[in-house]
Write an enzyme that holds these catalytic residues in place. Structure first.
Site, PDB file in Angstrom:
ATOM      1  N   GLU A 223       0.947  -1.180  -0.086  1.00 47.69           N
ATOM      2  CA  GLU A 223      -0.069  -0.007   0.011  1.00 47.69           C
ATOM      3  C   GLU A 223       0.859   1.355   0.018  1.00 47.69           C
ATOM      4  O   GLU A 223       0.813   2.258  -0.670  1.00 47.69           O
ATOM      5  CB  GLU A 223      -0.867   0.076   1.041  1.00 47.69           C
ATOM      6  CG  GLU A 223      -2.003  -1.090   1.381  1.00 47.69           C
ATOM      7  CD  GLU A 223      -3.102  -0.787  -0.149  1.00 47.69           C
ATOM      8  OE1 GLU A 223      -3.253   0.356  -0.458  1.00 47.69           O
ATOM      9  OE2 GLU A 223      -3.510  -1.829  -0.253  1.00 47.69           O
TER      10      GLU A 223
ATOM     11  N   LYS B  65       2.593   1.553  -3.204  1.00 44.46           N
ATOM     12  CA  LYS B  65       1.754   2.082  -4.220  1.00 44.46           C
ATOM     13  C   LYS B  65       1.336   3.745  -4.288  1.00 44.46           C
ATOM     14  O   LYS B  65       1.301   4.072  -5.288  1.00 44.46           O
ATOM     15  CB  LYS B  65       0.260   1.270  -4.125  1.00 44.46           C
ATOM     16  CG  LYS B  65      -0.699   1.367  -5.114  1.00 44.46           C
ATOM     17  CD  LYS B  65      -1.856   0.430  -5.161  1.00 44.46           C
ATOM     18  CE  LYS B  65      -2.532   0.664  -3.874  1.00 44.46           C
ATOM     19  NZ  LYS B  65      -3.737  -0.258  -3.737  1.00 44.46           N
ATOM     20  N   ASN B  66       1.185   4.128  -3.168  1.00 44.14           N
ATOM     21  CA  ASN B  66       1.016   5.431  -2.884  1.00 44.14           C
ATOM     22  C   ASN B  66       2.074   6.274  -3.273  1.00 44.14           C
ATOM     23  O   ASN B  66       1.965   7.447  -3.931  1.00 44.14           O
ATOM     24  CB  ASN B  66       0.544   5.840  -1.390  1.00 44.14           C
ATOM     25  CG  ASN B  66      -0.721   5.187  -0.845  1.00 44.14           C
ATOM     26  OD1 ASN B  66      -1.547   4.754  -1.851  1.00 44.14           O
ATOM     27  ND2 ASN B  66      -0.773   4.989   0.255  1.00 44.14           N
TER      28      ASN B  66
END
Length: 477
Positions: free
Chosen positions: A297, A300-301
């Site tokens: 996560e 990805k950010n």
């Protein structure tokens, strides 16, 4: 004459739990536990909870069963205890004996809080569906309460039941997210206090879910016939988890998505520091799937931020990940040059439903990236970090970039689980107090009860250990 309290506790429950009572309830609970082999007359919550259950089609017997288990605190386990049990001391019989009680306690605790939520939230179709799943799972596990621990068919049926429960709850996060969206769309003008209650509940609800799934996965991987994906794993735990390899794996998968959407992606630079061990690799005892979720996560950010901030430049600045193993903590810092955000908006990133990505349509959930566009990536990642007493923090330099830092506890990491009691019940009260600061700032906003602080006029709790293997928690003036 009353029988000794310790004998009644041991006769009823063979493992350590925490019983929650107030001073004026202490004598009544002692009497009830002394006069009855089971604690049918012991109640912690007010009758309003029971009334809510009964009004929604649940029998009085079912309500009593919830009360029977909700007065006990969950028994948090450490990573070391889970590993020791799975590799040395544990058996399928002892795992069954523990789980048939512990799972009921954890389900009952969170279901009690479920019924303190605003009615407008509970009435959402998706939320009601999740609630029914939990009630059904609770009932299915109660069927094993008095069954013989050494009966092989019973053990096999218990594993099958856990497998069914795990499959039933596989879509809990997405379904609950839909329920939150339904409520926000229907009640846009509801008070901010309602949002705070729901956020407080979701943090605790999802943490409870993580703990339940760890216990179920551990049992099924060890005794339920699930194929262990790595020979060195003890259930879902890797005693020698290679952090660098998990970082690379998570980043490459996030990078694949980035290239799919943007046709480009920045490079990765990894720096490792292991000052206290004579080894180039950094390994810890941890659940690799939890670590992967957090890193995926955050990667990805970071990838998305860098690509969008430098879309018109010939070369993208790299994403830097530093891994440092100390004596007490393992720290992973993910640094990007994606422009960052203002200081006042950093905490909003951990809010449910806050996202800068386009929100997917409810009918297009299948086949999309996990939770993409729902705004659950960061809050769930922080819950995974905090589950074993770690944390996830963000540090932003607006106009330059963002640092996301994961802290993992190396020694004595233990489950951090929500407990239903009068302190947690007060968090669902509808009254909103007057502000106690002249100008609202991120550091003045109340984010719930903070351990170690006590509002004026409230009572603090202390722990008193009796000769029996139980611990009473009761308020002290």
């Amino acid at each position: 004459m009353f029988r000794p309290l310790v004998l009644n506790f041991r006769a009823f429950w063979k493992r350590t739990h925490v019983l929650k009572v107030a001073p004026n309830d202490l004598f009544s609970i002692t009497t009830s536990l002394t006069c009855h082999s089971r604690k049918q007359n012991v109640r912690f919550a007010s009758s309003s909870n029971d009334d809510h259950f009964i009004k929604h089609g649940m029998s009085k017997v079912f309500c009593d069963k919830y009360d029977e288990y909700a007065i006990y605190n969950p028994a948090p386990l450490s990573l070391n205890e889970l590993s020791e049990f799975g590799s040395k001391t544990g058996t399928e019989e002892s795992s069954f004996e523990f789980l048939r009680d512990e799972l009921l306690v954890r389900l009952a605790n969170i279901m009690k809080e479920f019924n303190l939520l605003p009615v407008i939230f509970q009435q959402r179709g998706s939320v009601a569906m999740v609630k029914n799943w939990y009630q059904q799972s609770f009932l299915e596990i109660t069927e094993f309460e008095k069954l013989n621990v050494k009966d092989k068919p019973t053990l096999a049926r218990f594993s099958e039941t856990l497998n069914i429960i795990r499959s039933r709850h596989s879509k809990v996060v997405e379904t609950m997210a839909k329920g939150v969206m339904e409520m926000k769309d229907a009640f846009e003008n509801e008070s901010k206090n309602c949002d705070q209650q729901i956020t407080y509940f979701l943090d605790r609800f999802y943490t409870n879910r993580i703990g339940i799934r760890v216990l179920i996965n551990q049992h099924l991987l060890l005794y339920g016939g699930d194929q262990v994906h790595h020979p060195e794993h003890i259930g879902c735990i890797n005693p020698n988890c290679d952090v660098t390899e998990v970082v690379k794996d998570a980043f490459e998968n996030a990078r694949f998505l980035c290239e799919h959407y943007y046709m480009c992606s920045p490079d990765l630079q990894i720096e490792c520091n292991n000052a206290y061990e004579k080894s180039d690799s950094i390994t810890i005892e941890y659940v690799p799937s939890h670590l992967y979720h957090m890193l995926f996560e955050l990667s990805k950010n970071a990838l998305r931020a860098v690509v969008e901030a430098h879309e018109n430049k010939p070369k993208l600045p790299p994403i830097k990940i530093m891994i440092c193993k100390g004596q007490e903590d393992l720290t992973i810092k993910i640094s990007d040059q994606g422009g960052g955000i203002s200081y006042g908006k950093v905490e909003q990133l951990f809010g449910y439903m806050y996202t800068t990505a386009p929100q997917p349509q409810p009918d297009s959930m299948e086949g999309s990236a996990p939770l993409a566009g729902y705004g659950y990536g960061l809050p769930l990642s922080r819950l995974y970090a905090r589950y074993f007493q770690g944390d996830l923090v963000l540090s932003s330099v607006e106009g330059y970039g963002m640092d996301a830092i994961i802290y993992l506890k190396l020694k004595g990491a233990k489950e951090c689980l929500p407990i239903y009691n009068k302190t947690s019940a007060r968090m669902y009260e509808t009254e909103t107090g007057a502000p106690d600061w002249s100008s609202p700032s991120p550091w003045t906003r109340s984010q719930g009860t903070i351990i170690g602080t006590r509002p004026l006029g409230t009572r603090r709790y202390c722990t008193l250990t009796f000769p029996c293997p139980r611990v009473f928690n009761f308020p002290v003036q």
